[in-house]
Design a protein around this motif. Structure first.
Motif, PDB file in Angstrom:
ATOM      1  N   LYS A  55       0.852  -1.188   0.000  1.00  0.00           N
ATOM      2  CA  LYS A  55       0.000   0.000   0.000  1.00  0.00           C
ATOM      3  C   LYS A  55       0.883   1.233   0.000  1.00  0.00           C
ATOM      4  N   SER A  56       0.379   2.302  -0.651  1.00  0.00           N
ATOM      5  CA  SER A  56       1.160   3.530  -0.708  1.00  0.00           C
ATOM      6  C   SER A  56       0.259   4.718  -0.982  1.00  0.00           C
ATOM      7  N   ILE A  57       0.563   5.835  -0.348  1.00  0.00           N
ATOM      8  CA  ILE A  57       0.009   7.120  -0.748  1.00  0.00           C
ATOM      9  C   ILE A  57       1.068   8.180  -0.472  1.00  0.00           C
ATOM     10  N   GLY A  58       1.245   9.071  -1.417  1.00  0.00           N
ATOM     11  CA  GLY A  58       2.251  10.101  -1.232  1.00  0.00           C
ATOM     12  C   GLY A  58       2.461  10.880  -2.514  1.00  0.00           C
ATOM     13  N   TYR A  59       3.523  11.662  -2.527  1.00  0.00           N
ATOM     14  CA  TYR A  59       3.837  12.466  -3.703  1.00  0.00           C
ATOM     15  C   TYR A  59       5.171  12.001  -4.279  1.00  0.00           C
ATOM     16  N   LEU A  60       5.253  11.999  -5.613  1.00  0.00           N
ATOM     17  CA  LEU A  60       6.386  11.430  -6.315  1.00  0.00           C
ATOM     18  C   LEU A  60       7.553  12.395  -6.439  1.00  0.00           C
ATOM     19  N   SER A  61       7.284  13.682  -6.375  1.00  0.00           N
ATOM     20  CA  SER A  61       8.327  14.688  -6.595  1.00  0.00           C
ATOM     21  C   SER A  61       8.996  15.079  -5.285  1.00  0.00           C
ATOM     22  N   GLY A  62       9.827  16.133  -5.349  1.00  0.00           N
ATOM     23  CA  GLY A  62      10.640  16.493  -4.203  1.00  0.00           C
ATOM     24  C   GLY A  62      10.005  17.442  -3.218  1.00  0.00           C
ATOM     25  N   ALA A  63       8.999  18.204  -3.636  1.00  0.00           N
ATOM     26  CA  ALA A  63       8.344  19.167  -2.755  1.00  0.00           C
ATOM     27  C   ALA A  63       7.022  19.571  -3.371  1.00  0.00           C
ATOM     28  N   GLU A  64       6.102  19.987  -2.526  1.00  0.00           N
ATOM     29  CA  GLU A  64       4.799  20.460  -2.990  1.00  0.00           C
ATOM     30  C   GLU A  64       4.151  21.280  -1.889  1.00  0.00           C
ATOM     31  N   ASP A  65       3.070  21.971  -2.220  1.00  0.00           N
ATOM     32  CA  ASP A  65       2.328  22.712  -1.223  1.00  0.00           C
ATOM     33  C   ASP A  65       1.713  21.738  -0.216  1.00  0.00           C
ATOM     34  N   HIS A  66       1.864  22.054   1.074  1.00  0.00           N
ATOM     35  CA  HIS A  66       1.355  21.146   2.106  1.00  0.00           C
ATOM     36  C   HIS A  66      -0.161  21.007   2.058  1.00  0.00           C
ATOM     37  N   TYR A  67      -0.863  22.049   1.646  1.00  0.00           N
ATOM     38  CA  TYR A  67      -2.327  22.045   1.702  1.00  0.00           C
ATOM     39  C   TYR A  67      -2.986  21.621   0.387  1.00  0.00           C
ATOM     40  N   THR A  68      -2.433  22.031  -0.729  1.00  0.00           N
ATOM     41  CA  THR A  68      -3.086  21.753  -2.012  1.00  0.00           C
ATOM     42  C   THR A  68      -2.478  20.559  -2.746  1.00  0.00           C
ATOM     43  N   GLN A  69      -1.287  20.127  -2.311  1.00  0.00           N
ATOM     44  CA  GLN A  69      -0.537  19.056  -2.974  1.00  0.00           C
ATOM     45  C   GLN A  69      -0.170  19.441  -4.413  1.00  0.00           C
ATOM     46  N   ARG A  70      -0.057  20.715  -4.668  1.00  0.00           N
ATOM     47  CA  ARG A  70       0.283  21.176  -6.006  1.00  0.00           C
ATOM     48  C   ARG A  70       1.786  21.401  -6.160  1.00  0.00           C
ATOM     49  N   VAL A  71       2.264  21.011  -7.342  1.00  0.00           N
ATOM     50  CA  VAL A  71       3.613  21.344  -7.794  1.00  0.00           C
ATOM     51  C   VAL A  71       3.416  22.210  -9.029  1.00  0.00           C
ATOM     52  N   GLY A  72       3.586  23.509  -8.888  1.00  0.00           N
ATOM     53  CA  GLY A  72       3.194  24.405  -9.967  1.00  0.00           C
ATOM     54  C   GLY A  72       1.681  24.356 -10.123  1.00  0.00           C
ATOM     55  N   ASN A  73       1.225  24.045 -11.335  1.00  0.00           N
ATOM     56  CA  ASN A  73      -0.210  23.982 -11.583  1.00  0.00           C
ATOM     57  C   ASN A  73      -0.770  22.559 -11.500  1.00  0.00           C
ATOM     58  N   ALA A  74       0.104  21.574 -11.310  1.00  0.00           N
ATOM     59  CA  ALA A  74      -0.330  20.176 -11.274  1.00  0.00           C
ATOM     60  C   ALA A  74      -0.464  19.687  -9.837  1.00  0.00           C
ATOM     61  N   ILE A  75      -1.221  18.614  -9.662  1.00  0.00           N
ATOM     62  CA  ILE A  75      -1.416  17.989  -8.349  1.00  0.00           C
ATOM     63  C   ILE A  75      -0.566  16.731  -8.282  1.00  0.00           C
ATOM     64  N   ASP A  76       0.191  16.600  -7.210  1.00  0.00           N
ATOM     65  CA  ASP A  76       1.056  15.427  -7.040  1.00  0.00           C
ATOM     66  C   ASP A  76       0.604  14.660  -5.797  1.00  0.00           C
ATOM     67  N   LEU A  77      -0.283  13.715  -5.980  1.00  0.00           N
ATOM     68  CA  LEU A  77      -0.742  12.848  -4.899  1.00  0.00           C
ATOM     69  C   LEU A  77      -1.114  11.511  -5.532  1.00  0.00           C
ATOM     70  N   TRP A  78      -0.361  10.484  -5.219  1.00  0.00           N
ATOM     71  CA  TRP A  78      -0.465   9.192  -5.893  1.00  0.00           C
ATOM     72  C   TRP A  78      -0.785   8.112  -4.869  1.00  0.00           C
ATOM     73  N   GLU A  79      -1.810   7.325  -5.130  1.00  0.00           N
ATOM     74  CA  GLU A  79      -2.179   6.223  -4.240  1.00  0.00           C
ATOM     75  C   GLU A  79      -2.125   4.904  -4.990  1.00  0.00           C
ATOM     76  N   ASP A  80      -1.323   3.990  -4.500  1.00  0.00           N
ATOM     77  CA  ASP A  80      -1.151   2.669  -5.105  1.00  0.00           C
ATOM     78  C   ASP A  80      -0.811   2.799  -6.589  1.00  0.00           C
ATOM     79  N   ASP A  81      -1.756   2.527  -7.491  1.00  0.00           N
ATOM     80  CA  ASP A  81      -1.433   2.540  -8.914  1.00  0.00           C
ATOM     81  C   ASP A  81      -2.152   3.632  -9.695  1.00  0.00           C
ATOM     82  N   GLY A  82      -2.535   4.729  -9.026  1.00  0.00           N
ATOM     83  CA  GLY A  82      -3.189   5.811  -9.740  1.00  0.00           C
ATOM     84  C   GLY A  82      -3.279   7.081  -8.926  1.00  0.00           C
ATOM     85  N   PRO A  83      -3.709   8.180  -9.542  1.00  0.00           N
ATOM     86  CA  PRO A  83      -3.874   9.436  -8.814  1.00  0.00           C
ATOM     87  C   PRO A  83      -4.866   9.279  -7.653  1.00  0.00           C
TER      88      PRO A  83
END
Length: 591
Positions: free
Chosen positions: A242-270
């Motif tokens: 099981k897994s949930i988290g962000y793939l990149s190095g940093a993101e907004d703590h509240y929105t999970q955004r990296v720039g204009n994209a959302i980085d939050l990945w659970e198991d095998d999909g967004p």
């Protein structure tokens, strides 16, 4: 000993098959039909000479029929060399190559060592907490009077402080090292975005792979940053159930955004619909759920990689400390940073309490480490007092991090102690394999021609304050420890300063990145001088020369992941985001 026997046997089998393949290739030498400019590129390969076969005198400059050109390739600089896997032969004309012989059989994966009984009698539950950009002095148990870390303080009182625990100077290489069991120079020394091949080579066996195969239920929560460009890179395909988290190095703590994209990945999909709340809550809830879902008589491995205390400087208001120490505005930077540390500590307490309520804490090993030293300049609130340097340096403040081991499996005699043996974060790979009773060798990685693991078993340190045998750590291409001496080269980004116990003491750090560092190389005795004040280059010139030569020799074995073999079906990041409601994710799948 059994591990060594099987490794030697596997190596002998590999050599025999490789020699047979070479003989087959040499038997098919023919002339090349046509020659033209430019042929193909590939990994550079050094010529080898077998007994009775001389080195080449001439070679094919280029072949028009690229598909059939299987022996020669153009090297860097334009010279013609043999492709990987071929030996040298005498040239009879300007263009001689191997005929299209059948490809050799792949090198066999040496058999793993037979399983052994877990040394503790049963397989312990293992929790690895990895904090992000957490300064060496930012905890109560390190002596910081402002820091509120009661849960870590309690774990330290019942555990072992790891006083010489080393990592890389920044995050992705540290995470790659932990998961692969290799020094960063043998896996990854670069911070790259998630869409670029990076992190742990997909042909390597991860720590989670080892434990999962040993019967562990494995879960990852939080930051990944160990590769995310292809589906094989994602945690669910690197040994985690099981897994949930962000793939990149940093993101907004509240929105999970990296720039204009959302980085939050659970198991095998967004992780659709789960973004938009403070990330620390998401990851703690996931870890607690994994503990509560643990089947009876099943060992558990948790890799919880905190987002705290990485920028942006954000934390829920209820975790801010409002008193005279943190005056409004003036000390806001230090106040928010301390609040992020308090959030982390509070949620460590939640996870530990869940283990106790589950009734499994007595058979649990907990390891805590930062991924690098805190950053002390600009709008960063870390403090590595009294050590020199910070994140992005090879000085002690960047690489010797706050770390401890605790939990019910720590022997009574070792509780409340501090150990000073050298440990590198890659060593937990061998340690956890040992405790699980599995072979610590990465046979698949060796078969793929990748560097072997560097990990050493630290359980003797934790259980009886005995050495693991480690005396050398290559920190980077610019720094090495050969105990008790340490060589540091280069300017180190101008960040080689020292701080006071109260830092930062303004809205922005007063540190300027203009420290000269070690342009001619510095030699330190870090046993006598752990804060790296005295450069011994002049008085111990032979020692410095020895460390310089040792570092250069080891660096010849360095490896940097740069590809994801077999994953060739790719789209652009923009296309991926459009197809996945604005979420980031692996852009390549198996071709």
């Amino acid at each position: 000993p059994r591990f060594g026997h099987w490794a030697r046997l596997g190596a002998m089998m590999w050599v025999a098959i490789a020699m047979a393949a070479v003989s087959t290739r040499l038997a098919h030498a023919v002339s090349c039909d046509s020659v033209s400019k430019g042929c193909f590129t590939g990994a550079e390969y050094k010529l080898k000479t077998l007994p009775g076969i001389s080195s080449p005198t001439k070679c094919c400059a280029a072949c028009q029929n690229v598909t059939a050109c299987t022996l020669w390739q153009i090297a860097k600089g334009g010279s013609c060399i043999l492709r990987n896997g071929y030996t040298s032969i005498e040239m009879k004309s300007d263009c001689v190559r191997s005929a299209a012989a059948p490809p050799p059989p792949p090198a066999p994966v040496p058999p793993p060592a037979p399983p052994v009984a877990p040394p503790l009698g049963s397989k312990p539950h293992i929790i690895f907490f990895l904090a992000d950009d957490y300064g060496h002095f930012n905890m109560g148990w390190r002596g910081n009077k402002e820091a509120r870390t009661p849960n870590m303080d309690a774990l330290v009182a019942e555990g072992v402080v790891l006083d010489r625990h080393y990592v890389y100077q920044y995050c992705s290489p540290t995470r790659s090292s932990l998961l692969s069991g290799r020094l960063p120079i043998h896996v990854n020394t670069e911070n790259k975005d998630a869409s670029t091949p990076s992190g742990v080579d997909i042909r390597m066996t991860t720590m989670a792979d080892k434990l999962q195969r040993a019967g562990y239920y494995t879960a990852h929560s939080g930051k990944w940053h160990a590769g995310g460009s292809c589906t094989k890179n994602t945690p669910i395909n690197r040994g985690f159930n099981k897994s949930i988290g962000y793939l990149s190095g940093a993101e907004d703590h509240y929105t999970q955004r990296v720039g204009n994209a959302i980085d939050l990945w659970e198991d095998d999909g967004p992780a659709y619909g789960q973004n938009g709340t403070y990330g620390g809550y998401i990851y703690t809830n996931h870890t607690v759920a994994a503990i509560n879902a643990l089947p009876e008589n099943t060992p558990l491995f948790i890799y919880h990689a905190w987002q705290e205390c990485h920028t942006p400087n954000e934390v829920p208001d209820e975790f801010l400390q409002n008193n005279q120490t943190f005056e409004p505005n003036y000390f806001e930077l230090r106040q928010v940073y301390e609040g992020m540390g308090f959030f982390l500590d509070s949620h460590i307490g939640t996870i530990v309490d869940t283990m106790k309520q589950k009734g499994v804490y007595a058979n649990t090993l907990i390891v805590f480490s930062a991924d690098n030293g805190g950053r002390e300049d600009g709008e960063f609130g870390g403090n590595n007092y009294p050590l020199r340097g910070m994140k992005f340096t090879d000085f002690e403040g960047g690489t010797k991090v706050a770390a401890f081991a605790s939990g019910g499996v720590i022997p009574t005699a070792m509780r409340g102690t501090t150990v000073k043996h050298l440990i590198h974060i890659c060593d937990w790979y061998a340690t956890f394999s040992y405790l699980a009773g599995v072979d610590p060798v990465d046979h698949a990685g060796i078969a793929a021609g990748l560097p072997p693991t560097d990990a050493m078993n630290t359980w003797p340190i934790l259980s009886q304050n005995a050495t693991s045998g480690r005396t050398t750590i290559v920190l980077s291409s610019d720094a090495i420890i050969v105990w008790p001496h340490k060589l540091v080269n280069g300017a180190q980004g101008g960040k080689g300063w020292w701080t006071s116990p109260i830092h930062p003491n303004a809205s922005q750090s007063s540190i300027k990145n203009n420290n000269p560092g070690c342009p001619n190389g510095c030699l330190f005795d870090i046993e006598a001088d752990p804060n790296e004040y005295v450069d011994l280059s002049s008085s111990l010139a032979p020692v410095k020369a020895n460390l310089t030569a040792t570092l250069a020799e080891i660096m010849k074995t360095s490896y940097q992941v740069s590809s994801t073999p077999g994953y060739t079906k790719c789209v652009t990041t923009k296309v991926f985001e459009l197809e996945h409601q604005g979420f980031l994710g692996p852009i390549c799948s198996e071709g």
